[in-house]
Enzyme design. Structure first.
Site, PDB file in Angstrom:
ATOM      1  N   ASP A 134      51.630  36.447  30.588  1.00  0.00           N
ATOM      2  CA  ASP A 134      50.279  36.021  30.900  1.00  0.00           C
ATOM      3  C   ASP A 134      49.272  37.064  30.444  1.00  0.00           C
ATOM      4  O   ASP A 134      48.245  36.759  29.832  1.00  0.00           O
ATOM      5  CB  ASP A 134      50.184  35.826  32.417  1.00  0.00           C
ATOM      6  CG  ASP A 134      48.990  34.998  32.788  1.00  0.00           C
ATOM      7  OD1 ASP A 134      48.524  35.127  33.922  1.00  0.00           O
ATOM      8  OD2 ASP A 134      48.523  34.222  31.942  1.00  0.00           O
ATOM      9  N   ASP A 151      49.005  29.475  38.161  1.00  0.00           N
ATOM     10  CA  ASP A 151      48.935  30.586  39.095  1.00  0.00           C
ATOM     11  C   ASP A 151      49.327  30.144  40.485  1.00  0.00           C
ATOM     12  O   ASP A 151      50.109  30.807  41.159  1.00  0.00           O
ATOM     13  CB  ASP A 151      47.508  31.150  39.136  1.00  0.00           C
ATOM     14  CG  ASP A 151      47.082  31.660  37.788  1.00  0.00           C
ATOM     15  OD1 ASP A 151      45.892  31.547  37.458  1.00  0.00           O
ATOM     16  OD2 ASP A 151      47.948  32.170  37.053  1.00  0.00           O
TER      17      ASP A 151
END
Lengths: 450, 258
Positions: free
Chosen positions: A265, A369
């Protein structure tokens, strides 16, 4: 990346949690105002929203744009800033907490999601039922490599699709995945809940429940719906996806994957050649909204006028939220997983020059997330059954999110939301499980209080 | 056992704290954030204390129960000291953050006052401390079982709940007194807070003789409550005005003349 907003903007919101170190902030306001004519702000706004959107994606958090407001004095501004910043942090704390609560409640009550019957995803083909620790570690690392590569490939595929304007394909993909998530996975979930509580149920009733749930979900996600219902659906599908991951990922692989995903990420959002970044830049070049999908947005954006020529369509304006969620659905399909999330980052709202009604934009957080936070907390709840560990991970993730939002306010560009939270979460999971748990257990046995 | 004990003990342990949270903290996002940050600081202090305890246990003789008990007592004392140290560290951090915000904003008012921060951080410490002490016990109380079947005390659950309640409220009062003392550089007050925390923890060594631990703890709680009240600016006069609804805030809110 700074927003340059024209003077005619009525609202001024800053969502920075802490103002950046800018004693020059007043001069910035004065400097930028005269520089922009009517067309530029529009362009810049697009760019800004795209970039933010892009970064927000799966691992990203996007700050609402900032506006200058001439008349508001700086001091008051700063105070407002802090308060708005805090408000946005809470606007993300609540859904993240809700998602985690749903996942933990399910894990603790429905045993289906903690049963391991040897079934694994095709993305994690190596089994962990080996004799030696080294072999097990190796297998989990290999599983992680495969999973991450799948994600990278999917992301790149999506970026390519986007680059070559295959919007219909992407749209279809999203619809298919949200269909699967809303109908099939929720049917499975409902079935397991009924089994756990020994509830007698007939198929017609179940069909009706699932049909209603799924249909309303599809409408909310892909078309229009009340904001809170949309947010609720978003939370529910993130929780469902997290539960699937918790069930099907082998023990050690799950932890290694969590770590690797945070690193990925970080790379994808911040590196110049990261797929997400490329996606954002492409959207910027074309001056069109990125596919909003897989993003939880805390507020509805009111759009006046439309300046977006893309076939993401006008419905994209309204369905920004929905698509956000939609792209999240993509994650359901194992194939899409993360890349999808990343792809569809960023709320993209088109702005027209005459738009003045923009409300407080809220903050956006990628659904990926939500999913990974919930996976972490869910796994903490599943293994061991110790509530202290679960609580510790929960607090650690919230603090990580808070720090990320703080950084977001300082740097004013979209940031990956996974690394800090997942790092804290992992550190606290392992340390609480191995160090704090024996200590607290001993204390509780003697009823000593600290 | 089962649901009655579970709900009863949960409400005893967390009722007042939850009410405080709901009515005074949940509306203001900034306070919620500082509460959670306070909880995080407590957690880190516990982590360090557990680490040290764990290391000493690994190095010690695991068979000797008296040695293990001594190490546990050492762990408790260390943990208390670390908690207070981290409370001080949190105070320093908050001062720095506030100073930074103040410098930037060029205004005189900070979005949150030091007293509010003291209250909120104390409550954060309390929540986390209480949760870690009692949540596992509560989850065990849901299931079937007989309390004290091997000769231990039958009042295990309820005494744990009351103790937790006392600890949570104490942390809140300690927070208020501690921050006020640090603001005014009154180090003996800080020492008194640390001492009273140690006292309360060490009193629990006499468990399961709950008279020896619970009653003195509640006495300390009353003393700290009074002290915190006066630190926060309260006085008998204020209290009287407030209770007879003649205080300024109430009058302003209800547009009544004094």
């Amino acid at each position: 990346m700074n927003t340059s907003d024209s003077e005619e903007d009525a609202c001024n919101e800053r969502t920075a949690l802490v103002q950046s170190e800018s004693p020059s902030l007043p001069s910035y306001t004065r400097q930028t105002d005269p520089q922009h004519g009517t067309t530029e702000p529009k362009r810049r706004r697009h760019a800004n929203s795209d970039t933010e959107a892009g970064h927000a994606a799966r691992g990203g958090v996007a700050a609402p744009r900032e506006r200058d407001s001439g008349p508001v004095p700086d001091g008051e501004d700063e105070e407002l800033t802090v308060k708005y910043g805090a408000k946005h942090v809470i606007m993300l704390f609540v859904p993240v907490t809700l998602c985690m609560v749903v996942v933990v409640a399910t894990i603790k009550s429905v045993s289906f999601y903690t049963e391991k019957n040897g079934q694994q995803l095709i993305y994690t083909p190596f089994t962990e039922d080996t004799n030696s620790v080294g072999q097990r570690l190796l297998n989990s690392v290999l599983n992680t490599i495969i999973m991450i590569s799948v994600i990278v490939v999917m992301t790149i595929f999506l970026v390519v699709l986007y680059k070559y304007r295959c919007y219909k394909f992407i749209h279809g993909w999203l619809i298919l995945s949200s269909l699967m998530l809303l109908f099939w996975f929720s049917y499975m979930y409902l079935g397991e809940v009924f089994k756990t509580y020994n509830v007698a149920m007939d198929y017609p009733t179940v069909a009706m429940i699932i049909w209603n749930f799924g249909a309303v979900g599809m409408i909310c996600i892909h078309w229009k719906g009340p904001l809170q219902l949309q947010q609720a659906y978003l939370i529910v599908i993130s929780a469902l996806m997290a539960l699937v991951f918790i069930k099907y990922l082998p023990e050690w692989s799950a932890w290694v994957i969590l770590g690797a995903i945070s690193v990925y990420d970080l790379i994808a959002v911040l590196c110049p050649k990261g797929p997400l970044r490329m996606l954002v830049e492409t959207a910027q070049e074309r001056n069109e909204p990125i596919f909003p999908a897989l993003i939880y947005s805390s507020t509805m954006i009111w759009m006046v006028g439309m300046a977006n020529p893309s076939q993401a369509s006008d419905s994209a304006d309204r369905s920004a939220d929905e698509e956000v969620r939609h792209s999240e659905d993509v994650i359901l399909e194992r194939e899409e997983a993360e890349p999808e999330v990343q792809m569809h980052r960023g709320q993209n709202r088109s702005y027209s020059a005459e738009e003045e009604l923009e409300e407080d934009r809220g903050v956006k957080l990628g659904l990926g997330d939500f999913i990974f936070y919930s996976v972490l907390v869910g796994k903490a709840a599943a293994t061991g059954g110790d509530w202290n560990t679960t609580l510790a991970c929960f607090v650690a993730i919230l603090i990580g999110l808070c720090l990320t939002l703080l950084l977001l306010a300082i740097f004013k560009k979209a940031l990956p939301a996974l690394p800090i939270s997942i790092t804290f979460g992992l550190v606290f999971y392992f340390s609480t499980d191995n160090l704090v748990r024996p200590f607290m257990d001993n204390l509780a046995a003697h009823q000593y209080y600290i | 056992m089962a649901a009655a004990v579970f709900f009863g003990c949960t409400f005893i342990a967390f009722g007042p704290a939850a009410a405080l949270f709901l009515f005074t903290i949940s509306r203001d996002p900034l306070r919620v954030i500082f509460l959670i940050a306070g909880a995080f600081f407590w957690l880190v202090s516990l982590l360090l204390a557990s680490l040290v305890w764990f290391v000493t246990v690994q190095m010690s003789n695991k068979e000797s129960s008296s040695q293990q008990k001594a190490l546990l007592i050492f762990g408790v004392v260390l943990s208390v000291l670390l908690q207070e140290l981290f409370r001080f560290a949190y105070y320093k951090l908050l001062k720095k953050a506030n100073a930074g915000l103040l410098a930037i904003s060029q205004e005189d008012t900070m979005p949150i006052s030091v007293r509010q921060l003291a209250y909120v951080s104390g409550l954060g410490f309390g929540f986390m401390s209480g949760a870690f002490s009692v949540v596992n016990i509560l989850s065990d109380s849901v299931g079937p079982g007989t309390v004290g079947i091997h000769g231990d005390s039958q009042h295990y659950f309820i005494s744990s709940a009351f103790m937790t309640l006392a600890i949570i409220l104490l942390h809140m009062f300690w927070g208020v007194v501690f921050f006020e003392a640090c603001e005014n550089q009154r180090w003996w007050s800080v020492g008194a807070v640390v001492f009273s925390h140690l006292l309360v923890s060490c009193l629990t060594f006499v468990n399961p003789q709950y008279e020896g631990s619970l009653i003195p703890t509640y006495l300390v709680l009353c003393v700290m409550a009074g002290w915190a009240f006066s630190c926060a600016g309260g006085s008998l006069r204020n209290l009287k005005l407030c209770l007879t609804c003649k205080d300024k805030d109430f009058l302003l809110a209800n547009h009544r003349p004094r």
